[in-house]
Every structure is written in C-alpha cells, then in structure tokens.
Write an enzyme that holds these catalytic residues in place. Structure first.
Site, short mmCIF file in Angstrom:
data_model
loop_
_atom_site.label_atom_id
_atom_site.label_comp_id
_atom_site.label_asym_id
_atom_site.label_seq_id
_atom_site.Cartn_x
_atom_site.Cartn_y
_atom_site.Cartn_z
CD GLU A 1 33.49 43.96 46.22
OE1 GLU A 1 34.29 44.40 45.92
OE2 GLU A 1 33.39 43.00 47.67
CG ASP B 1 40.46 40.26 42.22
OD1 ASP B 1 40.30 39.48 41.64
OD2 ASP B 1 41.10 40.18 42.72
CD GLU B 2 37.44 45.51 43.92
OE1 GLU B 2 36.95 44.73 45.01
OE2 GLU B 2 38.47 46.75 44.81
CG HIS C 1 42.17 44.40 45.58
ND1 HIS C 1 40.58 44.51 45.63
CD2 HIS C 1 42.42 43.09 44.93
CE1 HIS C 1 40.06 43.18 45.12
NE2 HIS C 1 41.41 42.79 44.77
CB THR D 1 35.39 49.61 43.70
OG1 THR D 1 34.97 47.76 44.33
CG2 THR D 1 35.50 50.05 45.37
CG HIS E 1 34.92 40.39 45.19
ND1 HIS E 1 35.59 41.13 46.08
CD2 HIS E 1 35.22 39.09 45.47
CE1 HIS E 1 36.64 40.63 46.25
NE2 HIS E 1 36.56 39.23 45.68
CD GLU F 1 37.69 43.56 47.85
OE1 GLU F 1 38.66 43.96 47.70
OE2 GLU F 1 37.16 43.49 47.25
CD GLU G 1 40.43 47.64 46.94
OE1 GLU G 1 40.22 46.81 47.61
OE2 GLU G 1 39.57 47.97 46.67
CD1 TRP H 1 44.59 38.88 40.49
CD2 TRP H 1 45.79 39.74 40.84
NE1 TRP H 1 44.12 40.12 41.07
CE2 TRP H 1 44.70 40.50 41.86
CE3 TRP H 1 47.52 40.09 41.85
CZ2 TRP H 1 44.41 41.38 42.61
CZ3 TRP H 1 46.58 41.46 42.77
CH2 TRP H 1 46.14 42.01 42.70
FE LIG Z 1 35.39 44.50 46.96
FE LIG Z 2 39.35 45.93 46.56
#
Ligand SMILES: [Fe+2]
Ligand SMILES: [Fe+2]
Length: 326
Positions: A164, A196-197, A114, A167, A200, A111, A77, A34
């Site tokens: 991670e 995403d976090e 974000h 977040t 990760h 990242e 971020e 995305w």
């Molecule tokens: Fe992250």
């Molecule tokens: Fe992030």
C-alpha cells in the site's frame, strides 16, 4: 499443544473484535467517498465531447515511460480480483459472517475505483492500444500471483503494509509528473488514489503493530521472512499478448525506475519506514530466533543501500504493444 497456526487464528480473532472501529477509522463510507466520474468527463453532460477533446490534447504531452508506467499501474489495480481472493483465503478469515471478510470486502470496494478511473482515462486519452491493455489485464488475472506468504495472515499483512505504501509512492509520483506537464486532471486522479493507498497502508500497518503486541516473536519472524525473500510486486506475472508469463514486468519496472516513479531506493525507504513504525527496537519478550531476526532486519536497509548503489537501470525502452510505436 497449540500450533503456530492456531495461535495466529486466535490473534486474528482478538483483533477482529475491533474490526468495526478499524473500518470506521481507515475506510470511508460509500456515499461519502470520491467516485471515478468526479474526475472524468461526465457523459451525461452536453459539454462531454469538448471535455474529452481537452483531455486528449493534454494527454499528448505524456512521455513514453510515463505512459507505460500509468498503463501498468492501471493493470495492477485492475487485477484486484486476485488480491481479494488471496486475502479472503487467509487463516483467520472466513468468507461469511466474519469481521475480517467485512474488512476485506469494504477495502476491495474502495480499491476497485482505482483501476476504474485510470482505465477510463486511458480509454479516452487515445494514446494507448486499449485492446492490448485489456488482454494483459485478463492474462494477469488469469495468471494470478504468488507472493510467498501462503495463508499466513502475519506475512500477508507485512505484504499489504509494504504494497500500500509502494502504491502510494508510485501514484503520487505519477501525479507530480502529470502536473509538471500541465495535466491537472490526471494529477488529481492519481493524487486521490494515492490518498486512498496511504489510508490503507496505515490500517495494515496498525494490524501488524497489534500482532506485535500479542505474538511478538512470530510477527518478527514473519517480517524477517518477507524481507529476506523480498517483496514480490503484484504485477510480477505481467505479459503482453502472445508472450510468456512475466515477460513484460521487467520492462515496466525499468520504465518506472527511469522516470523515478518507483525505484530501488523507494523499496529500501519503505522497509525503513516499516521498521520505524513497528518500533522494532522496543519490542520485548522475543525468542532467541526472533532476536536474531530483528538484528538482521535492523541492519538490512543499510546493507541493501550499499548493494543498490551498484544497480544500473537499463536505458533501452521496450516497444510495448500497449502503446504506439516509439
Ligand atoms: Fe491499495
Ligand atoms: Fe489501489
């Protein structure tokens, strides 16, 4: 005799051999992932202004503490250059022609979206003083951070595994609160960031798990060191314009705790999750010192839970320059 640092570099080199498979497993190709525009009004479209009007209407529903949290999450971020520079400097990572640097730059690319999406949302919302936010971001990047890990990859991967997940929790909670207010666009943004976090987190957690296989005692001691000294949040040096370094962090943290976005209980919960994921109890071949570290770690969540019961979160809201008067 090999130094501890040299052994770390060897372990990093061993894991690095499989870095491409980690990238494939945990990161998403650029063309498939995305982008901020997918979740924001598209300025090339004729209905852009109507969409912005709708976005602004809905953002009026966001409470003060939620906005503070959203702003500080955005700034955290946006300080990505600090994190990338820090990770690139680890023992075992060289800036060029190295599998680890490829991991870090690919992770950085993910990242970067974000802060981008959240910043644009805040800008369009009309609820915040964007210039003050920009000043804070610039300060935070300038001030950097010191997370007490040095160049040690073991300690750093404990840190990133922890962060991670932290977040993930906070973006996910903001998403839920936004949804409650009927703000589905913001909810979607925060939800997709949280996704995403989590990916990760899983990657960094797997790196640590691998290190436990190769160098169990040193990995245990690194985990112990990080938990004993407590995880310092990346935005610990947060400040507003014309204020001293770090002065805004506690106010932000209080706001996040008041609305339940990130609390002391979450901290303990993350610790327990890491202990479980790395199957601390099953690790064999530890030195005496590392055995003691494991004992300490296994008891720590329980101990912190007892202490956390006594924590009182200040109810007094701070007037941030980022936001209109209370
Ligand atoms: Fe992250
Ligand atoms: Fe992030």
């Amino acid at each position: 005799m090999k130094t501890l640092e040299n052994i770390r570099i060897e372990v990093m080199q061993t894991i690095e051999k499989n870095i491409d498979s980690f990238i494939e497993k945990y990161l998403i190709p650029v063309e498939k992932i995305w982008q901020p525009t997918d979740f924001l009004p598209n300025s090339q479209k004729d209905n852009f202004l109507e969409e912005v009007t709708a976005l602004r209407e809905l953002s009026k529903e966001l409470d003060y503490d939620l906005l503070v949290t959203l702003v500080a999450d955005t700034i955290t971020e946006e300080a990505l250059p600090t994190y990338e520079a820090w990770l690139m400097n680890l023992n075992g990572v060289q800036q060029q022609e190295n599998g680890w640097s490829k991991w870090i730059s690919t992770w950085t690319g993910e990242e970067n979206r974000h802060g981008d999406v959240l910043n644009k949302y805040l800008y369009l919302s009309g609820r915040v003083n964007m210039r003050e936010i920009e000043i804070t971001t610039q300060h935070l990047i300038k001030d950097g951070f010191d997370i007490g890990t040095g160049r040690d990859p073991y300690k750093n991967f404990v840190y990133t595994s922890f962060q991670e997940l932290a977040t993930y929790i906070s973006h996910n909670r903001v998403a839920k609160l936004a949804r409650k207010k009927g703000n589905f666009a913001l909810a979607k943004m925060c939800k997709v960031i949280a996704g995403d976090e989590m990916r990760h987190h899983k990657a960094y957690s797997e790196f640590v798990k691998k290190i436990f296989e190769y160098d169990p005692s040193e990995m245990m001691l690194a985990f112990y060191y990080m938990m004993k000294n407590k995880i310092v949040m990346p935005a610990v040096f947060l400040r507003e314009s014309n204020e001293k370094k770090g002065t805004a962090f506690t106010y932000f943290s209080d706001a996040a705790q008041r609305i339940g976005v990130y609390t002391a209980l979450d901290y303990i919960d993350i610790m327990q999750k890491l202990i479980n994921q790395w199957e601390l109890e099953k690790i064999r071949g530890l030195t005496e010192e590392a055995e003691r570290a494991r004992d300490y770690l296994l008891k720590l969540p329980e101990r912190m839970l007892r202490i956390s019961e006594r924590i009182v979160i200040p109810q007094q809201q701070h007037q941030f320059k980022w936001l209109n008067p209370l």
